[in-house]
Design an enzyme around this catalytic site. Structure first.
Site, short mmCIF file in Angstrom:
data_model
loop_
_atom_site.label_atom_id
_atom_site.label_comp_id
_atom_site.label_asym_id
_atom_site.label_seq_id
_atom_site.Cartn_x
_atom_site.Cartn_y
_atom_site.Cartn_z
N GLU A 1 41.83 27.66 44.19
CA GLU A 1 41.24 29.18 44.05
C GLU A 1 40.40 29.48 43.07
O GLU A 1 40.46 30.20 41.92
CB GLU A 1 42.43 30.19 43.86
CG GLU A 1 43.49 30.22 45.10
CD GLU A 1 44.68 31.17 44.77
OE1 GLU A 1 44.67 31.79 43.92
OE2 GLU A 1 44.90 31.53 45.92
N GLU B 1 48.27 28.56 51.63
CA GLU B 1 49.05 29.79 51.09
C GLU B 1 48.98 30.81 51.83
O GLU B 1 48.05 31.12 52.38
CB GLU B 1 48.77 29.99 49.44
CG GLU B 1 48.91 28.88 48.42
CD GLU B 1 48.77 29.46 46.98
OE1 GLU B 1 48.82 30.82 46.66
OE2 GLU B 1 48.37 28.75 46.32
C1 BGP Z 1 47.98 32.46 44.58
C2 BGP Z 1 48.10 31.41 43.45
C3 BGP Z 1 49.53 31.21 43.53
C4 BGP Z 1 50.46 32.22 43.85
C5 BGP Z 1 49.98 33.26 44.62
C6 BGP Z 1 50.88 34.75 44.61
O1 BGP Z 1 46.53 33.16 44.21
O2 BGP Z 1 47.42 30.26 43.83
O3 BGP Z 1 49.55 30.32 42.36
O4 BGP Z 1 51.34 32.72 42.44
O5 BGP Z 1 48.66 33.57 44.42
O6 BGP Z 1 50.57 35.45 43.30
P1 BGP Z 1 51.38 36.23 42.28
O7 BGP Z 1 52.33 35.19 41.86
O8 BGP Z 1 50.40 36.63 41.22
O9 BGP Z 1 51.89 37.22 43.24
#
Ligand code: BGP
Length: 476
Positions: free
Chosen positions: A161, A373
């Site tokens: 990311e 993801e």
């Molecule tokens: C993405 C990241 C993850 C994860 C996810 C959810 O951007 O790669 O590491 O955490 O988002 O985000 P959050 O935990 O802030 O809800």
């Protein structure tokens, strides 16, 4: 019957600092995310989901669910506690065992080399990614990892990311005080990461037989507020700076001209040295990892005084650092999409966006993709009989997976679905108040409890999806 191909990879994703815990155990030293998380008001990363001690149990559950792949990240400062220099034998042993356990259970390991967690030692030494030295230090670390696992791992994810690292630059990097007022830094950091990720791709091509490499991008399709020509223009601008700015580097070896002209005009473009673009071109990507949660919406910025003031503070990094309402003067302004639903955390829920982005990226680059993801953050409730009825999450994944299928029916190459996350992990911004897993971890945000694993309804649902290779999505 509608089914995913035989060799489609099914699994999930986690990152080291959000899952492992043991932040200072067995020789590991702190990373910038360990430190950043001390001050959020939520749980920190010191124990997280205790994966460092419980990974065998978790992998057994993955097997029970039917996983054929799993994405995780290496913690750089577990392997090289000072970022460079001596390898920590206990740290590397952990990954030896983790990878062997996956393989023993028939699960393909897909590691990410970098998921936000720059070793704090390098931040203290020279500011982390701000300094070009980070490129060489990352390359040395990447070379060591790739060599170590080149016979066991085929798909390598380089950097997680970059888009989000630029957008939330003060949250995903430990930025020393003196740089906080200088937004050029975020594009410079990104340029160094472009070099680092290209070098890692090249190493995979050189060292791993049939090895494939690519980054995982945090990607949101961007819609114009309406069909007014100005708003459509703002959409193009935003696509250029928020999306093509990263993908053109990975797949064309160049920055998009429009976005770069804009950054130059605002005096915030990265400094590019002679030879940099050759390095980037040589380190081409073979595939793209797509992290998709929500779509975004933009309009052309109004020229009102308030907004100009907002824009200035936004560019200086003081305000708007959560990005949701980001405003780039004369270019675009984010706003809430009046036509989209949102979840508890105000994130758009847009399954059609999944099909839209896959088709859009494929039309532009024609490259294979894997969903690295996708997930639904929620306040899950553990019932007295130890169940979690997360039908909202099932609904989210069901509709998003159907969209993946629709894109594939039109020829888009997608080779796997690795949603976020398997067990609950530390949220980047909301500790354990915001959960994503299909397996509940019995802890509160500030209280550890017994950290027991409890299968949620979504676990059983996903097990059936994998068993039927997606056919059950289309029943009813
Ligand atoms: C993405 C990241 C993850 C994860 C996810 C959810 O951007 O790669 O590491 O955490 O988002 O985000 P959050 O935990 O802030 O809800």
């Amino acid at each position: 019957m509608k089914v995913m191909p035989d060799n489609f990879l099914w699994g999930a994703s986690h990152s080291a600092y959000q899952y492992e815990g043991a932040a200072q155990e067995d020789g590991k030293k702190l990373s910038q995310m360990d430190v950043n998380n001390y001050n959020t008001g939520f749980s920190d990363a010191s124990v997280a989901s205790d994966g460092y001690h419980r990974f065998r149990e978790d992998i057994a559950l993955m097997k029970e669910c039917g996983f054929t792949a799993h994405r995780f990240s290496f913690s750089w400062s577990r392997v090289f506690p000072d970022g460079v220099g001596n390898v920590n034998p206990e740290g590397i042993q952990f990954y030896d065992e983790f990878i062997d356990e996956l393989l023993k259970n028939g699960i393909e390991p897909l590691p990410t080399l970098y998921h936000y967690d720059m070793p704090m030692a390098l931040v203290d030494k020279y500011g982390g990614w701000i300094d070009r030295q980070s490129v060489d230090d990352f390359t040395a670390y990447a070379k060591f990892m790739i060599n170590r696992y080149k016979d066991k791992i085929k798909h390598w994810i380089t950097v997680n990311e970059q888009s989000i690292i630029v957008e939330f630059w003060t949250k995903k990097n430990y930025i020393p005080e003196e740089y906080l007022q200088n937004p050029q830094i975020k594009y410079q950091i990104n340029h160094h990461m472009n070099l680092a990720q290209a070098k890692a791709c090249k190493l995979v091509h050189e060292l791993v037989k049939d090895g494939k490499a690519g980054a995982a991008i945090g990607y949101s399709p961007i819609y114009g507020l309406d069909s007014s020509p100005k708003n459509m223009l703002a959409m193009l601008n935003a696509e250029d700076l928020k999306n093509h700015f990263f993908l053109d580097i990975y797949f064309k070896g160049q920055y998009p001209k429009g976005a770069m002209s804009y950054l130059k005009e605002k005096n915030i473009a990265p400094t590019i040295l002679e030879g940099d673009m050759d390095v980037i071109k040589e380190g081409y990507s073979d595939f793209l990892g797509v992290n998709y949660y929500a779509s975004k919406c933009v309009k052309y910025p109004d020229e009102s005084l308030t907004e100009i003031i907002d824009a200035k503070s936004n560019l200086s990094g003081k305000k708007g650092d959560m990005g949701a309402y980001e405003l780039m003067p004369d270019f675009y302004q984010y706003l809430k999409n009046p036509r989209a639903e949102t979840n508890d955390w105000d994130w758009t829920v847009d399954p059609t966006g999944m099909e839209y982005l896959l088709r859009d990226i494929y039309q532009r680059y024609e490259i294979p993709m894997i969903i690295t993801e996708n997930g639904y953050g929620a306040h899950d409730v553990l019932t007295e009989d130890e169940r979690v009825h997360d039908d909202y999450r099932i609904d989210y994944w069901k509709t998003h997976l159907k969209s993946v299928y629709c894109a594939m029916e039109l020829g888009v190459e997608v080779f796997g679905f690795l949603p976020w996350s398997f067990v609950d992990v530390l949220s980047t911004s909301n500790g354990y108040n915001k959960r994503y897993g299909m397996v509940y971890v019995n802890r509160e945000d500030k209280e550890l409890l017994d950290l027991k694993r409890i299968k949620k309804d979504s676990f059983y649902w996903y097990q059936n999806v994998i068993k039927t290779r997606g056919a059950c999505l289309f029943e009813e």
